[in-house]
Design a protein around this motif. Structure first.
Motif, PDB file in Angstrom:
ATOM      1  N   ARG A   1      33.439  -0.380  28.290  1.00 28.72           N
ATOM      2  CA  ARG A   1      34.036  -0.937  29.504  1.00 28.72           C
ATOM      3  C   ARG A   1      35.523  -1.096  29.263  1.00 28.72           C
ATOM      4  O   ARG A   1      35.941  -1.544  28.188  1.00 28.72           O
ATOM      5  CB  ARG A   1      33.409  -2.288  29.865  1.00 28.72           C
ATOM      6  CG  ARG A   1      31.929  -2.180  30.232  1.00 28.72           C
ATOM      7  CD  ARG A   1      31.353  -3.520  30.636  1.00 28.72           C
ATOM      8  NE  ARG A   1      29.923  -3.405  30.927  1.00 28.72           N
ATOM      9  CZ  ARG A   1      29.422  -3.092  32.115  1.00 28.72           C
ATOM     10  NH1 ARG A   1      30.244  -2.890  33.133  1.00 28.72           N
ATOM     11  NH2 ARG A   1      28.112  -3.007  32.288  1.00 28.72           N
TER      12      ARG A   1
ATOM     13  N   ASP B   1      28.346   1.946  24.826  1.00 29.48           N
ATOM     14  CA  ASP B   1      28.667   1.342  26.117  1.00 29.48           C
ATOM     15  C   ASP B   1      30.130   0.924  26.078  1.00 29.48           C
ATOM     16  O   ASP B   1      30.520   0.056  25.295  1.00 29.48           O
ATOM     17  CB  ASP B   1      27.768   0.142  26.390  1.00 29.48           C
ATOM     18  CG  ASP B   1      27.902  -0.370  27.818  1.00 29.48           C
ATOM     19  OD1 ASP B   1      28.995  -0.829  28.174  1.00 29.48           O
ATOM     20  OD2 ASP B   1      26.913  -0.309  28.565  1.00 29.48           O
TER      21      ASP B   1
ATOM     22  N   GLU C   1      39.643  -1.711  31.172  1.00 27.98           N
ATOM     23  CA  GLU C   1      40.582  -1.983  32.252  1.00 27.98           C
ATOM     24  C   GLU C   1      41.859  -1.228  31.899  1.00 27.98           C
ATOM     25  O   GLU C   1      42.604  -1.624  30.989  1.00 27.98           O
ATOM     26  CB  GLU C   1      40.832  -3.487  32.386  1.00 27.98           C
ATOM     27  CG  GLU C   1      41.526  -3.892  33.657  1.00 27.98           C
ATOM     28  CD  GLU C   1      40.665  -3.702  34.905  1.00 27.98           C
ATOM     29  OE1 GLU C   1      41.240  -3.536  36.003  1.00 27.98           O
ATOM     30  OE2 GLU C   1      39.418  -3.710  34.786  1.00 27.98           O
TER      31      GLU C   1
ATOM     32  N   TYR D   1      28.446   5.017  29.473  1.00 26.27           N
ATOM     33  CA  TYR D   1      27.441   4.712  28.454  1.00 26.27           C
ATOM     34  C   TYR D   1      26.614   5.943  28.125  1.00 26.27           C
ATOM     35  O   TYR D   1      26.559   6.910  28.893  1.00 26.27           O
ATOM     36  CB  TYR D   1      26.528   3.569  28.908  1.00 26.27           C
ATOM     37  CG  TYR D   1      25.644   3.889  30.093  1.00 26.27           C
ATOM     38  CD1 TYR D   1      24.435   4.566  29.934  1.00 26.27           C
ATOM     39  CD2 TYR D   1      26.019   3.507  31.378  1.00 26.27           C
ATOM     40  CE1 TYR D   1      23.627   4.858  31.023  1.00 26.27           C
ATOM     41  CE2 TYR D   1      25.212   3.800  32.473  1.00 26.27           C
ATOM     42  CZ  TYR D   1      24.018   4.472  32.287  1.00 26.27           C
ATOM     43  OH  TYR D   1      23.219   4.773  33.364  1.00 26.27           O
TER      44      TYR D   1
ATOM     45  N   SER E   1      39.184  -0.099  36.739  1.00 22.40           N
ATOM     46  CA  SER E   1      38.008  -0.477  35.953  1.00 22.40           C
ATOM     47  C   SER E   1      37.147   0.748  35.665  1.00 22.40           C
ATOM     48  O   SER E   1      36.800   1.511  36.579  1.00 22.40           O
ATOM     49  CB  SER E   1      37.180  -1.525  36.699  1.00 22.40           C
ATOM     50  OG  SER E   1      37.932  -2.703  36.905  1.00 22.40           O
TER      51      SER E   1
ATOM     52  N   GLY F   1      39.823  -2.487  26.251  1.00 18.54           N
ATOM     53  CA  GLY F   1      38.414  -2.236  26.517  1.00 18.54           C
ATOM     54  C   GLY F   1      37.497  -3.028  25.622  1.00 18.54           C
ATOM     55  O   GLY F   1      37.935  -3.723  24.688  1.00 18.54           O
TER      56      GLY F   1
ATOM     57  N   HIS G   1      34.118   4.824  37.614  1.00 14.56           N
ATOM     58  CA  HIS G   1      35.355   4.031  37.655  1.00 14.56           C
ATOM     59  C   HIS G   1      35.668   3.629  39.080  1.00 14.56           C
ATOM     60  O   HIS G   1      35.329   4.324  40.042  1.00 14.56           O
ATOM     61  CB  HIS G   1      36.522   4.780  37.014  1.00 14.56           C
ATOM     62  CG  HIS G   1      36.777   6.147  37.569  1.00 14.56           C
ATOM     63  ND1 HIS G   1      37.629   6.396  38.618  1.00 14.56           N
ATOM     64  CD2 HIS G   1      36.294   7.346  37.193  1.00 14.56           C
ATOM     65  CE1 HIS G   1      37.673   7.694  38.864  1.00 14.56           C
ATOM     66  NE2 HIS G   1      36.858   8.298  38.018  1.00 14.56           N
TER      67      HIS G   1
ATOM     68  N   HIS H   1      33.688   2.367  33.270  1.00 12.14           N
ATOM     69  CA  HIS H   1      32.483   2.057  32.519  1.00 12.14           C
ATOM     70  C   HIS H   1      31.750   3.358  32.209  1.00 12.14           C
ATOM     71  O   HIS H   1      31.520   4.189  33.098  1.00 12.14           O
ATOM     72  CB  HIS H   1      31.556   1.139  33.313  1.00 12.14           C
ATOM     73  CG  HIS H   1      30.287   0.794  32.588  1.00 12.14           C
ATOM     74  ND1 HIS H   1      29.071   0.650  33.235  1.00 12.14           N
ATOM     75  CD2 HIS H   1      30.026   0.572  31.266  1.00 12.14           C
ATOM     76  CE1 HIS H   1      28.132   0.352  32.355  1.00 12.14           C
ATOM     77  NE2 HIS H   1      28.677   0.306  31.149  1.00 12.14           N
TER      78      HIS H   1
END
Length: 272
Positions: free
Chosen positions: A140, A138, A142, A128, A124, A193, A120, A126
């Motif tokens: 992602r 996966d 915010e 996986y 933001s 996300g 991070h 991420h």
């Protein structure tokens, strides 16, 4: 510490087994709705669908008092057993042998070996999980809403089951377990996300289709757990679900390599 433990060694080991602590946790999750038909098809005997066909995908890492540091991810399904509501662990992936053996043998978690990462930068995030060259989860996100620290409780359903020694069905009636968690959370963030699910012949994660994305979230904190058996399940009825938790042994037949390659072709599905 030998192959046969002393009374003192047994007491020391059982103290840890009965009071596992997963501390310094960092977990990125995203909730989504799938279809009621999919939930009904994947929940084993003994579990009923919750009010919504809610799925949670998670990627995280932890420290512990029992299995050192480890990382991984999971797919959870909202479910109910009698008057207990909790998340059923449909699939779980970890990166160390100790984390796999502990969770699988003690709680009944359907753990498999995989690699993962969680990063991070500001708001933001991420994370996986990859296994066998396929990115299965996966996430992602915010995350702009800071909810601050809190205490919370959680619970997971798992099933302790073994294949029969002769390779036909279950060895015995499986155990439905309930793992409960007392969580002290230092950080809680929420936001929007995106989710990418992938599949292989061994891990059909993308089959749990996304109908509607819900919130994404991130937590940091300590998870103090305990587990108990709450029911026995009929072995014959659980057999299809048992084999669904395992790898497809027929796809690992190296006597027939062209068949192996065809069955192992990955699939992916994106949402968000």
């Amino acid at each position: 510490m030998g192959f046969v433990k002393t009374r003192e060694e047994v007491a020391r080991l059982e103290k840890v087994l009965s009071h596992p602590r997963f501390v310094g946790a960092e977990m990125l999750t995203i909730d989504y709705l799938t279809t009621p038909e999919i939930v009904r098809s994947i929940l084993p005997p003994g579990l009923e669908p919750a009010a919504e066909p809610l799925i949670t995908a998670m990627v995280g890492r932890w420290r512990s008092n029992c299995v050192a540091d480890f990382a991984g991810g999971a797919i959870y399904v909202a479910a109910r057993h009698k008057d207990i509501e909790a998340a059923y662990v449909l699939a779980m992936f970890m990166d160390t042998d100790q984390a796999i053996m502990f969770g699988r043998d003690l709680f009944g978690e359907p753990k498999k070996r995989a690699t993962s990462d969680l990063r991070h930068n500001g708001t933001s995030f991420h994370g996986y999980v990859e296994r066998g060259g396929v990115r299965l989860i996966d996430i992602r996100a915010e995350l702009t809403t800071d909810l601050g620290p809190a205490t919370a409780q959680g619970a997971n359903f798992n099933i302790k089951a073994l294949p029969a020694s002769n390779g036909i069905g279950c060895e015995d009636d499986p155990f439905l377990t309930l793992a409960e968690f007392d969580n002290t959370l230092r950080t809680r963030k929420e936001g929007a996300g995106a989710l990418l699910l992938g599949s292989s012949v061994h891990d059909p994660v993308a089959d749990i289709k996304v109908a509607q994305l819900r919130k994404a979230a991130y937590i940091e904190g300590d998870l103090i757990s305990r587990c108990r058996t709450i029911a026995r399940l009929p072995a014959k009825e659980f057999v299809p679900y048992l084999y669904g938790r395992l790898d497809d042994w027929t796809a690992l037949d190296t006597e027939n390599l062209p068949v192996l390659a065809e069955r192992a072709a990955p699939r992916q599905a994106r949402a968000g």
